[in-house]
Structure formats: C-alpha cells, structure tokens
Design a protein around this motif. Structure first.
Motif, PDB file in Angstrom:
ATOM      1  N   LEU A 183      -6.834  -3.900   9.058  1.00  0.00           N
ATOM      2  CA  LEU A 183      -8.277  -3.646   8.978  1.00  0.00           C
ATOM      3  C   LEU A 183      -8.790  -3.679  10.499  1.00  0.00           C
ATOM      4  O   LEU A 183      -9.734  -3.774  10.894  1.00  0.00           O
ATOM      5  N   SER A 217     -10.098  -8.757  -4.444  1.00  0.00           N
ATOM      6  CA  SER A 217     -10.676  -7.394  -4.722  1.00  0.00           C
ATOM      7  C   SER A 217     -11.855  -7.562  -5.306  1.00  0.00           C
ATOM      8  O   SER A 217     -12.802  -6.476  -5.352  1.00  0.00           O
ATOM      9  N   TRP A 234      -8.981  -3.442  -0.040  1.00  0.00           N
ATOM     10  CA  TRP A 234      -8.148  -2.773   1.094  1.00  0.00           C
ATOM     11  C   TRP A 234      -6.778  -3.605   1.014  1.00  0.00           C
ATOM     12  O   TRP A 234      -6.899  -4.826   1.062  1.00  0.00           O
ATOM     13  N   ALA A 254     -12.358   2.304  -4.100  1.00  0.00           N
ATOM     14  CA  ALA A 254     -11.092   1.324  -4.074  1.00  0.00           C
ATOM     15  C   ALA A 254     -11.267   0.286  -5.191  1.00  0.00           C
ATOM     16  O   ALA A 254     -10.561  -0.436  -5.376  1.00  0.00           O
ATOM     17  N   GLN A 298      -9.378   4.129   9.202  1.00  0.00           N
ATOM     18  CA  GLN A 298     -10.135   3.923   7.865  1.00  0.00           C
ATOM     19  C   GLN A 298     -10.192   5.342   7.017  1.00  0.00           C
ATOM     20  O   GLN A 298      -9.955   5.468   6.105  1.00  0.00           O
ATOM     21  N   GLN A 345      -6.918   5.841   5.480  1.00  0.00           N
ATOM     22  CA  GLN A 345      -6.720   4.756   4.261  1.00  0.00           C
ATOM     23  C   GLN A 345      -7.214   5.259   3.144  1.00  0.00           C
ATOM     24  O   GLN A 345      -6.994   5.190   1.884  1.00  0.00           O
ATOM     25  N   GLN A 346      -8.894   5.270   3.264  1.00  0.00           N
ATOM     26  CA  GLN A 346      -9.524   5.678   2.127  1.00  0.00           C
ATOM     27  C   GLN A 346      -9.061   7.089   1.427  1.00  0.00           C
ATOM     28  O   GLN A 346      -9.251   7.122   0.201  1.00  0.00           O
TER      29      GLN A 346
END
Length: 511
Positions: free
Chosen positions: A63, A117, A126, A370, A400, A403-404
């Motif tokens: 993160l 989550s 994440w 997510a 980010q 990752q997304q």
C-alpha cells in the motif's frame, strides 16, 4: 525471537512483490510457508509478534501508493491491515498443534482475508492472494471457486510447503503427495475451462478524458474534465460519421465525469445531454450528486440522448476517511486534513444491473471492483457484461493504477464476462472473459476505445457459491481451533501434579 521476526518481515515484503508492479506470483507459496514457519512452535501470546512483522512488511510495501493521500494515511491504513496478520500469527501458533494443521491454517488465512476485506468501515480487500494471479494458470480456477476459493488454494499450497519443510524422512512423502495433488487439482480448470454461452453482442465505447493540470487532482478544474469528455465524445461522433469507427450502442464515461451535481447546474446538464445526442447513444455518466446538505452520492447514471437521466448505480463501498468520515466529530478535530471531506458519501444498495441500450450491465465504481458483493449480485441477476467507472486521479503516478487494473482483469475471468473500464486519465481498457486486454489507453492521454463485446447470461459456479466459501473457511477455522485446543488443555491437565496423600487427608479433616 528476533530472527523469527526479521525473517517474517522479509517474507511479508516478498509477498507484496507477488502483486503489481513486480508481479511475481510464484513467491506466494514460499512467503506463506515462511509466515507459518516463523509462527510455528511459539505460544499464541508470542506468535502475534512475527505475525505483525509479516503484516507490516506486506502491507506497508503493498500500500505504499497511499502516500499520494498522505504519509499518515499510508502508515495508518497499512498498520491497521497488519494487525489482522498479527492475529493470524497467534491463530497459526494454535492451529499447528493439530495433525491436519495445513488445512486449518489455510482456512484461517482465508478467513482473516475475508474478514479484513469487509471490516472495519467496509474493509480493505487489497492484498487478497487471488488478486496476484492474473497471468497464471491458477486464474482459470476463478470461475469455478471464486476469489475466496483461489486464495484458499494458494494459502494451502504455502502451508503444505511448510509441512514438507518440517517433515523428516519417510514422513515427507505425505506432504509431497498432498502438494502434488493440489497442483493437479488446480490444473483441471486449465484442461476443462469454464465457458459461458454468448448470446449477443454490443459495440461499446470507453472515453478517457485526461485530467487538466497536474493530473492528480480531480478538483483542479472539474468543469474541464467534463468538457474534455464532451470533446472526446464529439471527436468519436465525427469518426463514426466518417466511417472510421462503428456506431457505439452505448458509451461509458468514468467516475467523476462531473464532480458537480448535474441536476443542480444547468450548463453541465446541457453539456451531457448534448454529448449523448451528438454520439446518438446513451452515456453511462459518473457523477457526484447531492443528497441533502450533509451527504453526496457517487453514481453511474444512464443518460439517454432523448429522455435524459434514467437508471442509476450508486457506489456501494465509499472509501472511509477519503469519501466519508466515520465518527466525524472525533476525527476531524484530530486530523485537520480530514476537514477537506466536507460531506459524507452514502453507500449504494442496488443489486440489479442497469439496462443500457437493451443490455443488462453490471456496474462498479472504482474500489467497488475489489469487493465480491456488488459484482456477484448483479451477475446473478442477469448482468450480461460489466463496466468499471474509475477516477484514480489521486493515484495516477503510483502503482495503485496497475494493481486495480489487475483486479479488474481477474473480475472478467471470474464472472466470464466482457468488461469495459473507463478511467479519467488511466488505465481505460476493454477486457475479454479470459483476462486478455483487447484495447487500452495509456495514462495521461485522451482516448476513445470502441470495441465489439459479447454478452452472456451464464452464471459461473463462483457466483452461485457467493459468500459461502468464506463462511466455510470461518467454520473450518473455528473447528480447527476446537480440535487443537481440546487436546492441548487435556495435555496440560495431565501434567498437573496430584496432591500428596497426607496433605489431601489434612485438607479433608480441616473441612
């Protein structure tokens, strides 16, 4: 203990490298195994320490992009997530006492993953193990067992590897065979992939407008973002008229297409309606809409060229401390920057897909992608394809974005559906059901992606299973704890030294 803690932190960093931008998913079983071995042999009241070290190494690295919001936000969120791994460390120390501990520890890993989550404040998904599998054979299992099931399988591969490491002599045969069997099971979906029955097609356009100014501030020129969308859509209409692009059945604009309520600003309303008439197709518009003086809604609005605004999807998972402030009176007094969030964003509850140009469309806004609940609900109710409207302007210069987008690709695989992503300044794209990126636009560019997508109403087993896989992991964790703790307590009681006969007799007489 110091060595265990240091090794655990290294394993945590290694697990973060399994995700974008490094994307080395082969590290997952080794890092999970390292976590287990660092906690194994300790008492529960001490095992939380290597668990916490692992969590800090993992979450602080994964993160790191949260620094775009602020160093305090990065450390605060990553540390909170690390606490869940500290708890997992203590659970692991107890569960390894049972004979079949690789199963129980893998279930506990997955249960903790499901828990964090969704809690607190809707949680932070994440770093789920399944989200690192976009370009691996393991991803083929997603339509069958879902993200929770894949995370369990990956955690089990790590716990079995740990089992193999500590086994001696002939005892190594059992974990070796078990690990080989797990790999064989995961290869079955490769040979027998889940196939959706396609029953139609549509031409869909995704518009990426770019954000004026530095690109990382959606509020730098909010009207400029909307105008860019109108301009790019207008250029697409010219290309359609010239015959260089097909006529889209509908158009997708990103989240924060307008951060000003289009129902309160006549000029914005007119601009959006004009763009829909120009392209001669409905537009799925991302808009911030007022909900009274203290609240707002983050919505995807179907904007028809004739009738105007129609059906709406409201973001289900607003970001805590970014889009709303829990316990606002407490936190805004402590942290001045939170005062920038002037109104709290309300959560949406829609489960039905949107109807756009005779197509049932399951929508997700930014971080919604997510979470399992909204996507599963819309697919189970007939969504024929998926769209993701996202801004991510704040994170445009961070990892980010990658990752997304990886999570988004996995959602296409998991649901067996075509997926269209519209982002303000990247990454926009069109993704096939096998995770292939058919078209994409680079960051900080303006683009109109026009692609023909196929539609399906087939519901994969992953969606039919829904939340039950997570519930089963919670049950297995509880069962494993019971099986581990009962013999442990019995063993402790057996070691209690009975009183001397003389003393026992004296005590009886005194009574």
């Amino acid at each position: 203990m110091l060595l265990r803690t240091l090794l655990a932190s290294v394993c945590g960093v290694g697990l973060a490298l399994a995700f974008e931008p490094v994307a080395l998913p082969v590290l997952i079983p080794f890092c999970v195994a390292g976590f287990v071995l660092c906690c194994r042999g300790l008492r529960a009241r001490r095992a939380w320490l290597p668990g916490l070290a692992f969590g800090i190494g993992f979450q602080w690295t994964l993160l790191f992009w949260m620094r775009a919001v602020g160093t305090d936000a990065w450390i605060g969120l990553a540390s909170l997530e690390a606490v869940f791994l500290a708890l997992l460390g203590s659970l692991t120390a107890v569960l390894v006492r049972h004979r079949w501990w690789p199963l129980w520890v893998a279930a506990a890993w997955t249960a903790i993953e499901v828990w964090r989550s969704g809690w607190p404040f809707s949680g932070m998904p994440w770093g789920r193990l399944a989200f690192a599998t976009a370009d691996t054979f393991v991803a083929d299992a997603l339509p069958w067992i879902g993200s929770v099931g894949v995370s369990f399988a990956l955690a089990l591969s790590g716990t079995m590897l740990a089992w193999l490491t500590v086994a001696r002599g002939r005892e190594r045969r059992t974990p070796a065979l078990a690990l080989a069997a797990l790999v064989a099971v995961l290869l079955v979906p490769v040979a027998l992939p889940w196939q959706a029955d396609m029953d139609g097609e549509q031409v869909v356009a995704a518009i990426q407008p770019d954000v004026p100014g530095p690109g990382n501030d959606i509020l730098y020129d909010p009207r400029g973002v909307t105008q860019n969308l109108v301009d790019v859509t207008g250029r697409l209409a010219d290309d359609v008229a010239a015959g260089s692009e097909p006529q889209p059945d509908f158009v997708v604009w990103p989240e924060n297409s307008t951060t000003m309520d289009p129902f309160e600003h006549d000029d914005l309303n007119a601009s959006i309606s004009g763009a829909a008439r120009t392209i001669e197709a409905p537009i799925l518009v991302g808009a911030i809409v007022d909900a009274g003086t203290d609240h707002v809604l983050n919505q995807g609005i179907v904007w028809d060229p004739v009738t105007g605004a129609g059906e709406r999807y409201t973001k289900r998972h607003p970001v805590p401390f970014g889009e709303y402030i829990p316990a606002r009176k407490l936190f805004t007094r402590q942290f001045g920057r939170l005062a920038e969030v002037g109104r709290d964003m309300l959560s949406g509850t829609r489960d039905d897909p949107l109807t756009i140009a005779r197509t049932e469309v399951g929508d997700a806004i930014c971080f919604d992608v997510a979470y399992d609940d909204g996507i599963y609900a819309q697919v189970s109710r007939g969504a024929q394809m998926l769209t993701v409207q996202t801004s991510n302007a704040t994170f445009i210069y961070t990892h980010q974005i990658a990752q997304q987008f990886a999570i988004t690709r996995l959602r296409a695989i998991e649901t067996g559906r075509w997926l269209v992503v519209a982002a303000t300044n990247g990454v926009s794209g069109v993704i096939a059901p096998d995770g292939t990126v058919v078209a994409s636009a680079p960051t900080r560019t303006q683009a109109a992606l026009v692609e023909q997508v196929q539609l399906t109403t087939s519901v994969p087993p992953s969606v039919r299973i829904g939340p039950w896989s997570g519930r089963i992991c919670v049950f297995l964790t509880a069962l494993g704890l019971a099986l581990a703790l009962v013999p442990y307590r019995r063993q402790r009681n057996e070691h209690v030294v009975p009183p001397e006969p003389e003393l026992a007799g004296a005590e009886s007489r005194s009574e």
